[in-house]
Design an enzyme around this catalytic site. Structure first.
Site, PDB file in Angstrom:
ATOM      1  N   TYR A  67      43.890  10.769  57.029  1.00 54.73           N
ATOM      2  CA  TYR A  67      44.001   9.343  56.712  1.00 54.73           C
ATOM      3  C   TYR A  67      43.529   8.434  57.838  1.00 54.73           C
ATOM      4  O   TYR A  67      43.252   7.262  57.610  1.00 54.73           O
ATOM      5  CB  TYR A  67      45.424   9.007  56.257  1.00 54.73           C
ATOM      6  CG  TYR A  67      45.595   9.355  54.802  1.00 54.73           C
ATOM      7  CD1 TYR A  67      44.938   8.623  53.822  1.00 54.73           C
ATOM      8  CD2 TYR A  67      46.338  10.455  54.399  1.00 54.73           C
ATOM      9  CE1 TYR A  67      45.025   8.962  52.487  1.00 54.73           C
ATOM     10  CE2 TYR A  67      46.439  10.801  53.060  1.00 54.73           C
ATOM     11  CZ  TYR A  67      45.775  10.041  52.114  1.00 54.73           C
ATOM     12  OH  TYR A  67      45.859  10.389  50.787  1.00 54.73           O
ATOM     13  N   MET A 100      51.701   7.448  51.587  1.00 53.49           N
ATOM     14  CA  MET A 100      52.819   8.257  51.069  1.00 53.49           C
ATOM     15  C   MET A 100      52.869   8.161  49.543  1.00 53.49           C
ATOM     16  O   MET A 100      53.896   7.821  48.946  1.00 53.49           O
ATOM     17  CB  MET A 100      54.135   7.824  51.699  1.00 53.49           C
ATOM     18  CG  MET A 100      54.413   6.341  51.649  1.00 53.49           C
ATOM     19  SD  MET A 100      56.000   5.961  52.421  1.00 53.49           S
ATOM     20  CE  MET A 100      56.082   4.198  52.051  1.00 53.49           C
ATOM     21  N   HIS A 101      51.757   8.515  48.905  1.00 51.97           N
ATOM     22  CA  HIS A 101      51.560   8.341  47.461  1.00 51.97           C
ATOM     23  C   HIS A 101      52.822   8.596  46.622  1.00 51.97           C
ATOM     24  O   HIS A 101      53.302   7.727  45.899  1.00 51.97           O
ATOM     25  CB  HIS A 101      50.478   9.307  46.960  1.00 51.97           C
ATOM     26  CG  HIS A 101      49.177   9.206  47.638  1.00 51.97           C
ATOM     27  ND1 HIS A 101      48.271   8.198  47.384  1.00 51.97           N
ATOM     28  CD2 HIS A 101      48.586  10.001  48.564  1.00 51.97           C
ATOM     29  CE1 HIS A 101      47.195   8.372  48.116  1.00 51.97           C
ATOM     30  NE2 HIS A 101      47.352   9.456  48.838  1.00 51.97           N
ATOM     31  N   ASP A 102      53.334   9.832  46.706  1.00 57.96           N
ATOM     32  CA  ASP A 102      54.395  10.262  45.798  1.00 57.96           C
ATOM     33  C   ASP A 102      55.709   9.530  46.031  1.00 57.96           C
ATOM     34  O   ASP A 102      56.481   9.306  45.091  1.00 57.96           O
ATOM     35  CB  ASP A 102      54.624  11.767  45.939  1.00 57.96           C
ATOM     36  CG  ASP A 102      53.415  12.575  45.509  1.00 57.96           C
ATOM     37  OD1 ASP A 102      52.590  12.036  44.744  1.00 57.96           O
ATOM     38  OD2 ASP A 102      53.280  13.734  45.942  1.00 57.96           O
TER      39      ASP A 102
END
Length: 315
Positions: free
Chosen positions: A230, A241-243
């Site tokens: 990233y 921190m997508h999820d």
């Protein structure tokens, strides 16, 4: 107790943050965790999930393993270059061994039993490929009434990450994604890359997490390979921190602002396989997919603080 929640996951650094977010939130009744192939193979995602729950002192949460491959076509590649060889930047071995045995039943069977036993509708948060969820809805249509909503991390409005147009979780099994997002009628919230990238956290946020205690220190310890990736994507020291963004919405409905749009999933062979087509036209000329809530915005600093405070143990 609060939101009744099942997480379906393929840990994964961002999955680790999401699991810990739910496991450390007192207003969440985390009924179970199911695993799926994705960032790394199923055996590794399952081990990671069990050991992450042990880290969070949650051996009460059952874990069952699910699909090891997509519904129809085998996946072409994994995300190990982003998450490291074991999904946790090569540091999964630092997690405590799980004391609770893996469930004898498979992921779908565990979800069915948890849904049938629940005294109120349950939120399901799929944060990996949607293979297990497609199998659940296809084989057990009677449980639909026990599902409050599906809050999934997946898809993209503008551009993808697995391909130019496809986000990884959808691309990993587009046939399953189409089954869940387009062809079913369970209420669905899609949390796409467009928003999760805007919720990125920087080095200062990660330093606060690391200083918050053993869990925060461990989570931060999983980020080196993720940070390296990233750093190129974001142009600064930080991670996406997508999820955890999707699980935050699952925990606190309305934390993300959504818009309702027709959504379709391209499951055909070719360069657009796995693309989520979000029809944002004011007046669509013809049906282009099922109406789905698509998360488009949030109060960014508030979202970051919500996640940090929960991960740090301030429930």
């Amino acid at each position: 107790m609060g939101t009744k929640l099942i997480i379906d996951t393929d840990p994964g650094v961002d999955d680790a943050f999401a699991i810990a977010l739910a496991a450390r939130s007192e207003d969440v009744d985390l009924l179970g965790v199911t695993t799926v192939f994705g960032n790394v193979p199923l055996a590794t995602t399952t081990s990671n999930a069990r050991r992450l729950l042990q880290l969070c002192d949650r051996p009460d949460v059952p874990v069952a393993a699910g699909a090891a491959r997509p519904l129809v076509y085998r996946e072409l590649h994994r995300a190990s270059t982003v998450h490291g060889s074991d999904g946790l930047s090569g540091r999964g071995g630092s997690l405590p061994e799980a004391t609770r045995p893996l469930e004898d039943s498979d992921a779908v069977s565990l979800m069915v039993s948890l849904l049938e036993a629940a005294d109120e509708p349950v939120t399901i948060a799929p944060i990996g490929p949607l293979t297990n969820i497609a199998a659940l809805l296809a084989a057990h249509p009677g449980v639909r009434s026990k599902i409050a909503r599906i809050v999934l991390m997946g898809g993209a409005i503008v551009r993808g990450n697995a391909t130019a147009v496809a986000e990884f979780n959808i691309w990993a099994d587009p046939d399953a994604a189409r089954r869940v997002i387009v062809e079913d009628d369970v209420p669905c919230v899609m949390v796409p890359l467009d928003l999760t990238h805007r919720c990125a956290v920087d080095g200062e946020w990660l330093a606060k997490l690391a200083a918050s205690g053993p869990v925060g220190q461990a989570l931060n310890g999983f980020t080196p390979d993720y940070l390296a990736h990233y750093r190129q994507v974001l142009g600064y020291e930080g991670i996406v921190m997508h999820d955890a963004v999707a699980v935050a919405e699952a925990i606190r409905p309305g934390l993300l602002r959504t818009e309702t749009h027709p959504v379709n999933v391209d499951s055909t062979p070719g360069p657009t396989r796995g693309m989520t087509i979000v029809d944002q036209r004011a007046v669509p000329k013809a049906p282009t997919g099922r109406l789905v809530e698509v998360a488009v915005d949030t109060e960014l600093d508030g979202l970051r603080e919500f996640v940090l405070s929960r991960l740090a143990g301030g429930r």
